[in-house]
Design a protein around this motif. Sequence first.
Motif, mmCIF file in Angstrom:
data_model
loop_
_atom_site.group_PDB
_atom_site.id
_atom_site.type_symbol
_atom_site.label_atom_id
_atom_site.label_comp_id
_atom_site.label_asym_id
_atom_site.label_seq_id
_atom_site.Cartn_x
_atom_site.Cartn_y
_atom_site.Cartn_z
ATOM 1 N N LEU A 81 -9.452 -8.086 23.929
ATOM 2 C CA LEU A 81 -9.752 -8.616 22.595
ATOM 3 C C LEU A 81 -9.681 -10.140 22.536
ATOM 4 C CD1 LEU A 81 -7.997 -5.951 20.361
ATOM 5 C CD2 LEU A 81 -10.447 -6.252 20.760
ATOM 6 N N GLY A 82 -9.522 -10.791 23.694
ATOM 7 C CA GLY A 82 -9.682 -12.239 23.753
ATOM 8 C C GLY A 82 -8.440 -13.100 23.752
ATOM 9 N N TYR A 83 -7.237 -12.510 23.736
ATOM 10 C CA TYR A 83 -6.038 -13.348 23.706
ATOM 11 C C TYR A 83 -5.935 -14.244 24.934
ATOM 12 C CZ TYR A 83 -1.208 -14.921 23.725
ATOM 13 O OH TYR A 83 -0.090 -15.704 23.781
ATOM 14 N N SER A 84 -6.077 -13.660 26.111
ATOM 15 C CA SER A 84 -5.984 -14.475 27.326
ATOM 16 C C SER A 84 -7.084 -15.533 27.339
ATOM 17 C CB SER A 84 -6.061 -13.604 28.583
ATOM 18 O OG SER A 84 -7.255 -12.848 28.603
ATOM 19 N N THR A 85 -8.253 -15.201 26.836
ATOM 20 C CA THR A 85 -9.356 -16.156 26.761
ATOM 21 C C THR A 85 -8.979 -17.332 25.869
ATOM 22 O OG1 THR A 85 -10.944 -14.362 27.064
ATOM 23 C CG2 THR A 85 -11.796 -16.428 26.159
ATOM 24 N N ALA A 86 -8.382 -17.049 24.735
ATOM 25 C CA ALA A 86 -7.979 -18.113 23.804
ATOM 26 C C ALA A 86 -6.916 -19.019 24.419
ATOM 27 C CB ALA A 86 -7.478 -17.512 22.492
ATOM 28 N N ILE B 89 -3.022 -5.765 25.933
ATOM 29 C CA ILE B 89 -2.870 -7.211 26.005
ATOM 30 C C ILE B 89 -1.599 -7.419 26.813
ATOM 31 C CG2 ILE B 89 -2.420 -9.341 24.726
ATOM 32 C CD1 ILE B 89 -3.954 -8.101 22.388
ATOM 33 N N LEU B 90 -1.733 -8.134 27.894
ATOM 34 C CA LEU B 90 -0.614 -8.320 28.814
ATOM 35 C C LEU B 90 0.575 -8.949 28.108
ATOM 36 C CD1 LEU B 90 0.033 -7.930 31.818
ATOM 37 C CD2 LEU B 90 -0.800 -10.257 32.193
ATOM 38 N N GLU B 91 1.759 -8.483 28.441
ATOM 39 C CA GLU B 91 2.966 -9.020 27.822
ATOM 40 C C GLU B 91 3.099 -10.506 28.165
ATOM 41 O OE1 GLU B 91 6.042 -9.659 29.551
ATOM 42 O OE2 GLU B 91 5.519 -8.867 31.496
ATOM 43 N N PRO B 92 3.674 -11.287 27.251
ATOM 44 C CA PRO B 92 3.678 -12.745 27.373
ATOM 45 C C PRO B 92 4.284 -13.288 28.662
ATOM 46 C CG PRO B 92 4.345 -12.099 25.176
ATOM 47 C CD PRO B 92 4.267 -10.838 25.986
ATOM 48 N N ARG B 93 5.369 -12.724 29.130
ATOM 49 C CA ARG B 93 6.027 -13.236 30.337
ATOM 50 C C ARG B 93 5.085 -13.176 31.535
ATOM 51 N NH1 ARG B 93 10.609 -9.697 31.426
ATOM 52 N NH2 ARG B 93 8.955 -8.375 32.136
ATOM 53 N N SER B 94 4.423 -12.060 31.738
ATOM 54 C CA SER B 94 3.523 -11.918 32.892
ATOM 55 C C SER B 94 2.319 -12.837 32.782
ATOM 56 C CB SER B 94 3.059 -10.468 33.033
ATOM 57 O OG SER B 94 4.153 -9.641 33.348
ATOM 58 N N LEU B 95 1.741 -12.934 31.588
ATOM 59 C CA LEU B 95 0.617 -13.850 31.402
ATOM 60 C C LEU B 95 1.042 -15.278 31.713
ATOM 61 C CD1 LEU B 95 -2.276 -14.491 30.566
ATOM 62 C CD2 LEU B 95 -1.466 -14.631 28.193
ATOM 63 N N ALA B 96 2.187 -15.692 31.210
ATOM 64 C CA ALA B 96 2.669 -17.055 31.442
ATOM 65 C C ALA B 96 2.915 -17.312 32.928
ATOM 66 C CB ALA B 96 3.939 -17.302 30.640
ATOM 67 N N LYS B 97 3.490 -16.345 33.631
ATOM 68 C CA LYS B 97 3.748 -16.507 35.067
ATOM 69 C C LYS B 97 2.430 -16.639 35.838
ATOM 70 C CE LYS B 97 7.432 -16.188 36.935
ATOM 71 N NZ LYS B 97 8.383 -17.253 37.326
#
Length: 130
Positions: free
Chosen positions: A89-94, A61-69
């Motif tokens: 597992l769906g975190y980015s999807t959510a 699951i990608l670390e939060p900073r990179s996902l947010a950027k």
Amino acid sequence: MTDFAQRRMTMVDTQVRPNDVTKFPIIDAMLSVQRETFVPDDLREAAYVGENVHIGRGRVILEPRSLAKMLDAIDIQPSDRVLDVGSGLGYSTAVLARMSAKVVALESDPALTAPARAALSAAGVTNATV
């Protein structure tokens, strides 16, 4: 008992906002989506660390900073339909579902699709399909 709500807020305050991600939809989504729901049970305590969370089978699951950027760069609008490739597992999807009208999540590993569907259901996400 772990205070995941506090950890979520700390994640946003120390990992997301300091990296120039300040758009309300992104902040709101990352504060609202319970990341611990989307990690294996034995890794729940590590759900909010500032690094990738390994979910097995060579996936993270990608670390939060990179996902947010990334979310900041693509500028999702509430009426958008989004394709989430490699949804794990769906975190980015959510998170994407919180920001858009509809999300279609693609996952090539069948061992991850059923847990992703279950986690999205447990999180009350109704506008995403895996």
